[in-house]
Design an enzyme around this catalytic site. Structure first.
Site, mmCIF file in Angstrom:
data_model
loop_
_atom_site.group_PDB
_atom_site.id
_atom_site.type_symbol
_atom_site.label_atom_id
_atom_site.label_comp_id
_atom_site.label_asym_id
_atom_site.label_seq_id
_atom_site.Cartn_x
_atom_site.Cartn_y
_atom_site.Cartn_z
ATOM 1 N N LYS A 70 15.684 -12.161 20.394
ATOM 2 C CA LYS A 70 15.281 -10.989 21.185
ATOM 3 C C LYS A 70 13.818 -10.641 20.893
ATOM 4 O O LYS A 70 13.116 -10.105 21.732
ATOM 5 C CB LYS A 70 16.208 -9.825 20.830
ATOM 6 C CG LYS A 70 15.920 -8.546 21.568
ATOM 7 C CD LYS A 70 17.006 -7.536 21.308
ATOM 8 C CE LYS A 70 16.621 -6.155 21.759
ATOM 9 N NZ LYS A 70 17.680 -5.176 21.497
ATOM 10 N N GLU A 147 17.475 1.838 24.793
ATOM 11 C CA GLU A 147 18.549 1.973 23.795
ATOM 12 C C GLU A 147 18.722 3.412 23.291
ATOM 13 O O GLU A 147 19.843 3.920 23.265
ATOM 14 C CB GLU A 147 18.298 1.022 22.615
ATOM 15 C CG GLU A 147 18.604 -0.406 23.005
ATOM 16 C CD GLU A 147 18.033 -1.443 22.057
ATOM 17 O OE1 GLU A 147 17.564 -1.075 20.972
ATOM 18 O OE2 GLU A 147 18.052 -2.633 22.426
ATOM 19 N N ASP A 170 16.439 5.418 16.000
ATOM 20 C CA ASP A 170 17.182 4.181 16.246
ATOM 21 C C ASP A 170 16.497 3.008 15.534
ATOM 22 O O ASP A 170 15.476 2.514 15.992
ATOM 23 C CB ASP A 170 17.232 3.958 17.777
ATOM 24 C CG ASP A 170 17.972 2.685 18.161
ATOM 25 O OD1 ASP A 170 18.431 1.963 17.261
ATOM 26 O OD2 ASP A 170 18.090 2.424 19.370
#
Ligand code: AMP
Length: 577
Positions: A70, A147, A170
């Site tokens: 990713k 996200e 996060d």
């Protein structure tokens, strides 16, 4: 109507979810777990493995596996595994395909549509690449969601009648995002967001790996090339130790030899929480800047924040909660499992798109996380200097947004202009990230200073469209931002899908066995030499049974192997240390 599933495509783990009787629920994978490691492997017989079995294989045969891809989304990087070459888009697509199959299996329905989450800080190329990976996996990507926004949706879904300001922190496997948001009367309004796309739990593991290698006189980068088996095993040891330090005061790490074996007389290192905290303090320090920026952009004092919510597996580390206490003077909240909250939020977003009754009173607004603009020249005392950045959409503008700015040609009889698009916060373009360019041609001859307009349209998926036009001409120039992203035309997409379809996939129903096999292969390098031959004999029997395909023989050998593991003091729990 076929379901739209929510997918959290993570650096380390991925998951999918959907709404069951009005509540978001995670979907189990082929080995019965909800977290699917974002690892792709190719077995010795050329079969593609995704998930837990590939993660086990990575320890003993790192050259057959790819992980953390990713981090390379949107780049032209390729990764070679098991003699085959894959782009990060293809690897992500394989993970998405595996999640799609899990959803089809679980829901007993065709699943063709999805919402996929990305780090808020993903740029245009990375978003486009994610969308493409979804398409290659046979999924119509209905929305790309940030996200932290998805995480906030989970909280907002369960707490929609309150009125408060939340800060979502996060820290995933590879990225860090901070989002400030307001919840009121069922409306979730993202106020500001900031982050770093190269800071996550994997960096904490790597820090530990690099330190332990250094103690042996080795450098991580060169050791990775020269002694990959040592590094792969040490990384797995450090990952386990890092997780254990969340609940334990200290851990002992056994250092593998150059071929990745843990010998009985191998050196060990004890690490306690305090020394770990000191070791990773430079990484923890990097958390403060994005937090401060999100607060500044939202014109918010820490005292205005009602709750600080921790999201992403890496926020389980006590150093993160300590950072929140110290920096914001707040006790962080962790009401939901930090690994799962983004996936659950993706399912809420999917329900919003599907007009599900369960979310009819929920409204969400998001922002553009970074400033978008173009390169211009400036004139200083008659001297023209290139390389300056002019914003068109400022960061933290509510989206969707469409904005237009006028610009001028700089030379007489200038017939064309190259509009170069950047994202970033610096006044000089070289410090920002170039995301593409667009050529405007056919400008009629004339003096310098001829006006043209550039319009940026940033949609709810976070994807940018750039348009330029001359006021006197009906012709509009639109971008295909191809500078960095691997952009595919229809033919290329079809070719890529054909390539993925031509791969041999390991049968889904046998993944549990494949995972056990790879787990035991990993243990061969860990058990005491006295037990090694016993374990290997059981593995051979199991492998032979798997090759025969005889169900009863496989089951018998599977149970035999579990029994040996148990006598050796190992419990097969897969990934959960
Ligand atoms: P995510 O991308 O949200 O799945 O985050 C995964 C990251 O969280 C990986 O870097 C894991 O090593 C890390 N992680 C998961 N559980 C723990 C734990 N108990 N303690 C420390 N880090 C963890």
């Amino acid at each position: 109507m076929p379901p739209i599933i929510g997918i959290d495509l993570g650096t380390t783990n991925s998951l999918c979810a959907h709404l069951v009787e009005g509540v978001p629920r995670l979907i189990p994978n082929a080995v019965g777990e909800v977290l699917t490691p974002s690892v792709v492997g190719v077995t010795e017989s050329g079969q593609v493995l995704v998930g837990a079995a590939a993660k086990e294989l990575r320890v003993t045969q790192p050259d057959r596996c790819a992980s953390c891809f990713k981090r390379f989304m949107g780049s032209n990087e390729t990764l070679a595994i098991g003699g085959q070459s894959f782009t990060p888009i293809e690897l992500s697509s394989l993970v998405l395909q595996s999640l799609r199959d899990d959803a089809r299996h679980h829901l007993r329905e065709m699943v063709t549509e999805a919402v996929i989450t990305v780090p808020a800080y993903f740029n245009d190329n990375q978003r486009q690449a994610t969308k493409l990976a979804g398409e290659m996996a046979g999924l119509l990507v209905r929305r790309i969601v940030n996200e932290p926004t998805a995480a906030a949706l989970t909280y907002g879904f369960h707490d929609r009648n309150s009125e408060k300001r939340l800060l979502v922190i996060d820290l995933g496997g590879g990225t860090f995002d901070v989002t400030l948001m307001d919840v009121f009367e069922g409306t979730l309004e993202i106020v500001s967001t900031a982050g770093e796309s190269f800071l996550g739990g994997e960096d904490f593991t790597d820090r530990l790996v690099a330190t332990l290698l250094q103690k042996q006189g080795l450098q991580l980068e060169s050791a990775e090339l020269r002694e990959p088996l040592r590094v792969a095993r040490l990384r797995q040891q450090c990952e386990t130790a890092k997780r254990q330090l969340t609940t334990k005061e200290s851990v002992v790490i056994t250092l593998p030899d150059d071929v990745g074996h843990l010998l009985p007389d191998a050196p060990t290192v004890r690490i306690d929480r305090t020394s770990y905290a000191k070791l990773v303090s430079p990484l923890v320090e990097r958390l403060s800047q994005p937090v401060a920026k999100a607060l500044r952009d939202g014109q918010c004092n820490p005292a205005d924040i009602a709750d600080v919510i921790l999201v992403g597996g890496a926020t389980r580390m006590p150093v993160v909660a300590d950072f929140v206490r110290e920096f914001l003077d707040k006790e962080p909240l962790c009401k939901f499992n930090p690994d799962e909250v983004v996936g659950l939020g993706a399912a809420v977003q999917a329900a919003l798109i599907a007009d599900d009754q369960a979310v009819e009173d929920l409204v969400m607004t998001d922002v553009c996380p970074f400033t978008l603009g173009i390169e211009v020249v400036k004139e200083f005392l008659g001297e023209i200097k290139p390389g300056y950045f002019v914003p068109i959409i400022h960061r933290n503008t509510t989206i969707p947004v469409s904005k237009e700015e006028p610009f001028q040609t700089v030379a007489p009889n200038q017939r064309e202009v190259n509009v170069v698009v950047y994202q970033g916060e610096h006044r000089r373009v070289e410090k920002n990230f170039k995301i593409g360019e667009l050529k405007v041609t056919g400008i009629p001859p004339g003096p310098a200073g001829k006006q043209f307009f550039v319009r940026f349209t940033y949609d709810i998926n976070g994807i940018l469209e750039v348009e330029a036009y001359l006021p006197e001409s009906p012709k509009k120039f639109r971008t295909v931002l191809t500078q960095h992203a691997k952009s595919f035309d229809k033919q290329e997409l079809e070719d890529a899908v054909r390539k993925l379809q031509s791969l041999k996939y390991y049968p889904r129903e046998d993944l549990v066995n494949q995972r056990l096999l790879r787990y035991c292969e990993r243990l061969v390098g860990e058990v005491s030499p006295f037990h090694r031959s016993e374990l290997e004999a059981a593995i051979d029997t199991f492998e032979a049974a798997m090759s025969s395909g005889e169900r009863e023989a496989v089951e018998f050998a599977h149970n035999g192997l579990l029994q040996i593991l148990s006598t050796l003091g190992y419990e097969f729990r897969g990934d959960r240390e």
